[in-house]
Design a protein around this motif. Sequence first.
Motif, mmCIF file in Angstrom:
data_model
loop_
_atom_site.group_PDB
_atom_site.id
_atom_site.type_symbol
_atom_site.label_atom_id
_atom_site.label_comp_id
_atom_site.label_asym_id
_atom_site.label_seq_id
_atom_site.Cartn_x
_atom_site.Cartn_y
_atom_site.Cartn_z
ATOM 1 N N LYS A 177 0.860 -1.191 0.000
ATOM 2 C CA LYS A 177 0.000 0.000 0.000
ATOM 3 C C LYS A 177 0.890 1.232 0.000
ATOM 4 C CE LYS A 177 -3.929 2.146 2.409
ATOM 5 N NZ LYS A 177 -4.842 2.094 1.240
ATOM 6 N N GLY A 178 0.592 2.174 -0.882
ATOM 7 C CA GLY A 178 1.422 3.369 -0.967
ATOM 8 C C GLY A 178 2.842 3.013 -1.380
ATOM 9 N N THR A 179 3.810 3.422 -0.583
ATOM 10 C CA THR A 179 5.207 3.134 -0.893
ATOM 11 C C THR A 179 5.671 1.795 -0.314
ATOM 12 O OG1 THR A 179 5.896 4.376 1.068
ATOM 13 C CG2 THR A 179 5.822 5.573 -1.033
ATOM 14 N N MET A 180 4.791 1.136 0.442
ATOM 15 C CA MET A 180 5.148 -0.177 0.998
ATOM 16 C C MET A 180 4.915 -1.248 -0.048
ATOM 17 S SD MET A 180 3.560 -2.179 4.280
ATOM 18 C CE MET A 180 3.627 -3.976 4.340
ATOM 19 N N MET A 181 5.937 -2.055 -0.297
ATOM 20 C CA MET A 181 5.844 -3.124 -1.275
ATOM 21 C C MET A 181 5.144 -4.342 -0.677
ATOM 22 S SD MET A 181 7.212 -1.778 -3.886
ATOM 23 C CE MET A 181 7.456 -3.171 -4.972
ATOM 24 N N PRO A 182 4.550 -5.203 -1.525
ATOM 25 C CA PRO A 182 3.902 -6.417 -1.016
ATOM 26 C C PRO A 182 4.917 -7.415 -0.470
ATOM 27 C CG PRO A 182 3.929 -6.421 -3.420
ATOM 28 C CD PRO A 182 4.402 -5.059 -2.989
ATOM 29 N N TYR A 183 4.491 -8.176 0.509
ATOM 30 C CA TYR A 183 5.349 -9.189 1.125
ATOM 31 C C TYR A 183 4.794 -10.601 0.966
ATOM 32 C CZ TYR A 183 8.535 -5.914 3.392
ATOM 33 O OH TYR A 183 9.488 -4.970 3.637
ATOM 34 N N ALA A 184 3.851 -10.774 0.028
ATOM 35 C CA ALA A 184 3.255 -12.097 -0.155
ATOM 36 C C ALA A 184 4.292 -13.132 -0.559
ATOM 37 C CB ALA A 184 2.148 -12.021 -1.207
ATOM 38 N N ALA A 185 5.304 -12.724 -1.326
ATOM 39 C CA ALA A 185 6.321 -13.662 -1.782
ATOM 40 C C ALA A 185 7.243 -14.100 -0.648
ATOM 41 C CB ALA A 185 7.143 -13.043 -2.917
ATOM 42 N N GLN A 186 7.415 -13.248 0.351
ATOM 43 C CA GLN A 186 8.333 -13.563 1.450
ATOM 44 C C GLN A 186 7.638 -14.212 2.644
ATOM 45 O OE1 GLN A 186 8.018 -10.643 -0.102
ATOM 46 N NE2 GLN A 186 9.969 -9.600 -0.409
ATOM 47 N N ILE A 187 6.358 -13.900 2.838
ATOM 48 C CA ILE A 187 5.670 -14.329 4.057
ATOM 49 C C ILE A 187 4.461 -15.185 3.688
ATOM 50 C CG2 ILE A 187 4.655 -13.559 6.231
ATOM 51 C CD1 ILE A 187 5.973 -10.856 5.818
ATOM 52 N N PRO A 188 4.397 -16.438 4.126
ATOM 53 C CA PRO A 188 3.227 -17.280 3.846
ATOM 54 C C PRO A 188 1.957 -16.683 4.449
ATOM 55 C CG PRO A 188 5.080 -18.576 4.683
ATOM 56 C CD PRO A 188 5.444 -17.140 4.876
ATOM 57 N N ALA A 189 0.809 -17.089 3.923
ATOM 58 C CA ALA A 189 -0.469 -16.531 4.362
ATOM 59 C C ALA A 189 -0.680 -16.706 5.864
ATOM 60 C CB ALA A 189 -1.611 -17.179 3.580
ATOM 61 N N GLN A 190 -0.344 -17.878 6.397
ATOM 62 C CA GLN A 190 -0.550 -18.111 7.830
ATOM 63 C C GLN A 190 0.283 -17.147 8.666
ATOM 64 O OE1 GLN A 190 -0.082 -20.343 5.511
ATOM 65 N NE2 GLN A 190 -1.677 -21.899 5.669
ATOM 66 N N ASP A 191 1.497 -16.854 8.221
ATOM 67 C CA ASP A 191 2.347 -15.911 8.959
ATOM 68 C C ASP A 191 1.846 -14.482 8.808
ATOM 69 O OD1 ASP A 191 3.939 -17.901 9.909
ATOM 70 O OD2 ASP A 191 5.615 -17.535 8.556
ATOM 71 N N ARG A 192 1.238 -14.164 7.672
ATOM 72 C CA ARG A 192 0.661 -12.823 7.510
ATOM 73 C C ARG A 192 -0.475 -12.592 8.499
ATOM 74 N NH1 ARG A 192 -0.675 -13.306 1.493
ATOM 75 N NH2 ARG A 192 0.792 -15.044 1.329
ATOM 76 N N TRP A 193 -1.263 -13.627 8.734
ATOM 77 C CA TRP A 193 -2.326 -13.509 9.732
ATOM 78 C C TRP A 193 -1.723 -13.404 11.135
ATOM 79 C CZ3 TRP A 193 -6.902 -11.910 8.878
ATOM 80 C CH2 TRP A 193 -7.559 -12.170 7.669
ATOM 81 N N ALA A 194 -0.667 -14.150 11.384
ATOM 82 C CA ALA A 194 -0.021 -14.078 12.696
ATOM 83 C C ALA A 194 0.511 -12.661 12.948
ATOM 84 C CB ALA A 194 1.112 -15.101 12.775
ATOM 85 N N ILE A 195 1.104 -12.057 11.931
ATOM 86 C CA ILE A 195 1.593 -10.683 12.065
ATOM 87 C C ILE A 195 0.432 -9.733 12.313
ATOM 88 C CG2 ILE A 195 2.669 -8.773 10.818
ATOM 89 C CD1 ILE A 195 4.453 -10.825 9.430
#
Length: 212
Positions: A177-195
């Motif tokens: 979002k904005g200047t923040m790049m996506p992290y889907a390639a680095q962080i699995p979906a389950q870890d994204r929810w944990a974050i």
Amino acid sequence: MARTNQIQAIALCLGTLGALAGCQGNRSELPPVHLINQMDFQQRFDAQEVNEFFQTVDCAKAHNPNQCEGRAARLPLAGTVAVGQLHDDDELYRGRGPDGRLLDRLPAAIKLSTELMARGEERYNIYCQPCHDYTGGGQGVATQRGGGFSVAPKNLNDPQIRAMPLGHFFDVITNGKGTMMPYAAQIPAQDRWAISVWVRTLQVARTPEEAK
């Protein structure tokens, strides 16, 4: 008798080794011997090899470039999904419910637990803390080096951010979002929810007055 057998066995071994050593480096004009013919000559193509079968179609008439370029390696058919990559659970992989709106809860596939929160803290400190700092205030060490950022990272404790549903944080981590790049390639979906859970934990741990 036994001693004679031992001598013969040793002589046989030495003779075999000598014969094998003598074969090393020899050149021959004769074709090699293929003990297992089907393994040496297989009906397959190597990477980047030409397959003349796919050059039989006139490129001007081809409906698909695959049909006339002559490559042995074919592009997957439209709609092909790799094993384990279907990701048909919209709650888990997109953070949205049946109505298409962002969830304000965990998806059904993930249960809230102390292990989930500990994982979220660990992953947050690796991927998010350098910009958002340990408390989510947006003053991480990365913002204090090299002149800082032209666009400051969001303060995750801002009242507007605190009001966002839980799925919002998952969506931002996934798509950027904005200047923040996506992290889907680095962080699995389950870890994204944990974050996301850990971000909410940081918000709850601070009063609105402390967040200012």
